[in-house]
Design a protein around this motif. Structure first.
Motif, mmCIF file in Angstrom:
data_model
loop_
_atom_site.group_PDB
_atom_site.id
_atom_site.type_symbol
_atom_site.label_atom_id
_atom_site.label_comp_id
_atom_site.label_asym_id
_atom_site.label_seq_id
_atom_site.Cartn_x
_atom_site.Cartn_y
_atom_site.Cartn_z
ATOM 1 N N ASP A 79 -14.144 -4.308 -6.786
ATOM 2 C CA ASP A 79 -12.827 -4.092 -7.531
ATOM 3 C C ASP A 79 -12.576 -5.452 -7.692
ATOM 4 O O ASP A 79 -12.514 -6.382 -6.914
ATOM 5 C CB ASP A 79 -11.858 -4.214 -6.066
ATOM 6 C CG ASP A 79 -10.235 -4.076 -6.190
ATOM 7 O OD1 ASP A 79 -9.979 -3.833 -7.424
ATOM 8 O OD2 ASP A 79 -9.758 -4.101 -5.503
ATOM 9 N N ASN A 80 -12.301 -5.499 -8.860
ATOM 10 C CA ASN A 80 -11.645 -6.546 -9.761
ATOM 11 C C ASN A 80 -10.019 -6.871 -10.280
ATOM 12 O O ASN A 80 -9.741 -7.729 -10.203
ATOM 13 C CB ASN A 80 -12.377 -6.663 -10.965
ATOM 14 C CG ASN A 80 -12.279 -5.872 -11.973
ATOM 15 O OD1 ASN A 80 -10.860 -4.924 -12.172
ATOM 16 N ND2 ASN A 80 -13.960 -5.172 -12.169
ATOM 17 N N ARG A 81 -9.478 -5.806 -9.661
ATOM 18 C CA ARG A 81 -7.895 -6.250 -9.748
ATOM 19 C C ARG A 81 -6.927 -7.399 -9.147
ATOM 20 O O ARG A 81 -6.569 -7.694 -10.359
ATOM 21 C CB ARG A 81 -7.494 -4.798 -8.667
ATOM 22 C CG ARG A 81 -7.742 -3.504 -9.704
ATOM 23 C CD ARG A 81 -6.808 -2.720 -8.851
ATOM 24 N NE ARG A 81 -7.538 -2.279 -7.123
ATOM 25 C CZ ARG A 81 -7.548 -1.705 -6.369
ATOM 26 N NH1 ARG A 81 -6.440 -1.370 -6.593
ATOM 27 N NH2 ARG A 81 -7.817 -2.121 -5.221
ATOM 28 N N LEU A 82 -7.611 -7.623 -8.479
ATOM 29 C CA LEU A 82 -6.295 -9.554 -8.111
ATOM 30 C C LEU A 82 -7.129 -10.840 -8.921
ATOM 31 O O LEU A 82 -5.950 -10.933 -9.406
ATOM 32 C CB LEU A 82 -7.399 -9.834 -6.674
ATOM 33 C CG LEU A 82 -6.122 -8.134 -5.798
ATOM 34 C CD1 LEU A 82 -6.909 -9.402 -4.360
ATOM 35 C CD2 LEU A 82 -4.888 -8.212 -5.705
ATOM 36 N N PHE A 83 -8.361 -9.880 -9.724
ATOM 37 C CA PHE A 83 -8.778 -11.163 -10.491
ATOM 38 C C PHE A 83 -8.293 -11.158 -11.322
ATOM 39 O O PHE A 83 -8.074 -12.447 -11.898
ATOM 40 C CB PHE A 83 -10.366 -10.897 -10.907
ATOM 41 C CG PHE A 83 -11.199 -12.356 -11.638
ATOM 42 C CD1 PHE A 83 -10.582 -13.253 -11.220
ATOM 43 C CD2 PHE A 83 -11.174 -11.896 -12.832
ATOM 44 C CE1 PHE A 83 -11.726 -14.117 -12.447
ATOM 45 C CE2 PHE A 83 -11.904 -12.446 -13.606
ATOM 46 C CZ PHE A 83 -12.354 -13.763 -13.268
#
Length: 435
Positions: A79-83
């Motif tokens: 999951d890369n959404r917060l980054f």
């Protein structure tokens, strides 16, 4: 007690109350422990300009992230959404700092922020504090409510200490600002730790595009909404002298607890959209939480209306007696605050509609304020604000009903809010004419 805060809504509300208490304690401490009005003014100017440059867009981006994060459920390991959300926030923070530097003359002149050191400390504060706002919402999205509260207690406790210690040591206001920057730096580092623990470092242009698509209308919405308050003050300033302007300013404010609790409720509910729960369940949650909040906020509003006339005179003196009338009118805003149609609209990511209705609200506010000021003076401007806030919620509820097929009765506790609203209006009229 701990069980109570397992509810994400109450945890976020408690976090924001902690934040408010810390800010209030700092203000009182500065005034009581020895800072002059000029020093307090410099400190407040830094906070004001920072908020002016960042609050509208960071609020919009956070409210866009909450339902969007839920919609795009993914494996935490990839999951890369917060980054990518952080990348967007950092980029806009850089733009805000750049704008502050470019328009330095106008900003410092407007807020009486003189000298190189205070200005560049302010820029550093913007750079560190703005992205750190993500931390509590990462905890919210991950369901780590107790960590959120612990983070709030520790960091805001340290903020009170770092900012007020220079006052106790008879140091200048720049040391208090340095204390503010120090705690902001600690928050920034912890924000990086929290984000990187819950997200992989991988650029995702598709997510960034979708995030901006949802976030830009909301950011513009908050820009339009906040501009209404300044427009009201410009209208007052045009029609009246500075003394009347001060009278209006003293009264034209909501009880801070109301905004904290209602906004926190809306934000926590936004995080629940798109997680797979049936829509009727989410609507019922909103309805139940709104009902619970109404039982707290309406009685407080009624007491505020009943006590405002003597309270304003006791606190501010006879010169601000008229301010009590403005405040009494502002107490009526609670009727629109406990209505949550915007949560449905934003939760379903119809942010263009939210922006359009906000523009209509602003235009209506200008027209109604100019009309009512001729009939009721400064009270007319306050009345216009109360009316347009309610109209905005009615328009959003109408949109939800017509286009999203969500009836107001599904998420608004009408049987609770209508009697309370009637009682508040009756109390207002009796207090206005008889007390």
């Amino acid at each position: 007690m701990l069980q109570y805060f397992k509810n994400s809504t109450r945890a976020l509300q408690a976090f924001q109350v902690i934040r408010f208490i810390a800010m209030f304690a700092i203000g009182v401490g500065m005034a009581r422990l020895g800072f002059s009005k000029e020093e307090i003014g410099s400190y407040e100017a830094i906070l004001f300009i920072s908020g002016l440059l960042t609050t509208f867009w960071i609020t919009g981006l956070i409210q866009a992230l909450l339902p969007l994060y839920s919609y795009q459920v993914g494996d935490d390991k990839t999951d890369n959404r917060l980054f990518n959300a952080l990348v967007v926030v950092l980029a806009l923070t850089f733009v805000a700092c750049l704008m502050a530097i470019v328009f330095r003359g106008a900003l410092t002149g407007f807020a009486n922020l003189n000298g190189n050191l205070p200005f560049y400390l302010m820029v550093l504060y913007i750079a560190l504090s703005t992205p750190s706002t993500l931390t509590e919402y990462v905890y919210l999205l991950k369901g780590k409510n107790m960590l959120m509260l612990s983070y709030g207690f520790i960091t805001y406790g340290l903020q009170v200490l770092f900012v007020l210690l220079p006052v106790l040591l008879s140091l200048g206001v720049e040391y208090s600002v340095l204390g503010l920057i120090l705690i902001s730096a600690l928050r920034f580092v912890w924000m990086l730790v929290v984000v990187f623990r819950n997200s992989t470092i991988d650029f995702n242009c598709k997510f960034i595009k979708e995030y901006l698509h949802d976030g830009i209308p909301l950011s513009l919405k908050f820009l339009v909404s906040t501009s209404g308050l300044y427009i009201d003050q410009l209208i007052i300033g045009h029609y009246y002298d500075s003394s009347t302007f001060a009278v209006y300013r003293f009264g034209a404010r909501e009880i801070p607890l109301f905004t904290i609790l209602t906004v926190s409720l809306s934000n926590s509910m936004l995080a629940n959209f798109g997680k797979g729960d049936p829509l009727p369940k989410l609507l019922k949650q909103i309805k139940n939480e709104s009902k619970r909040l109404s039982h707290l906020l309406f009685p407080v509003s009624i007491l505020a209306v009943l006590s405002s006339k003597w309270l304003f005179v006791a606190v501010f003196g006879d010169a601000f007696k008229e301010s009590a009338g403005v405040f009494m009118i502002y107490c009526m805003i609670i009727i629109s605050r406990v209505l949550m149609p915007q949560t449905i609209t934003q939760g379903m990511r119809k942010n263009g509609a939210v922006l359009t209705i906000s523009v209509i609200e602003m235009l209506l506010n200008i027209g109604l304020s100019l009309l009512l000021i001729n009939w009721y003076g400064i009270y007319g401007v306050a009345m216009a604000t109360v009316i347009v806030y309610l109209v905005e919620k009615i328009l959003l509820a109408t949109y939800n009903s017509k286009w999203l097929k969500v009836s107001p009765s599904e998420y608004i506790p009408l049987k609770t809010i209508i009697p309370y609203s009637f009682l508040l209006v009756i109390t207002f009229l009796l207090s206005w004419y008889l007390v």
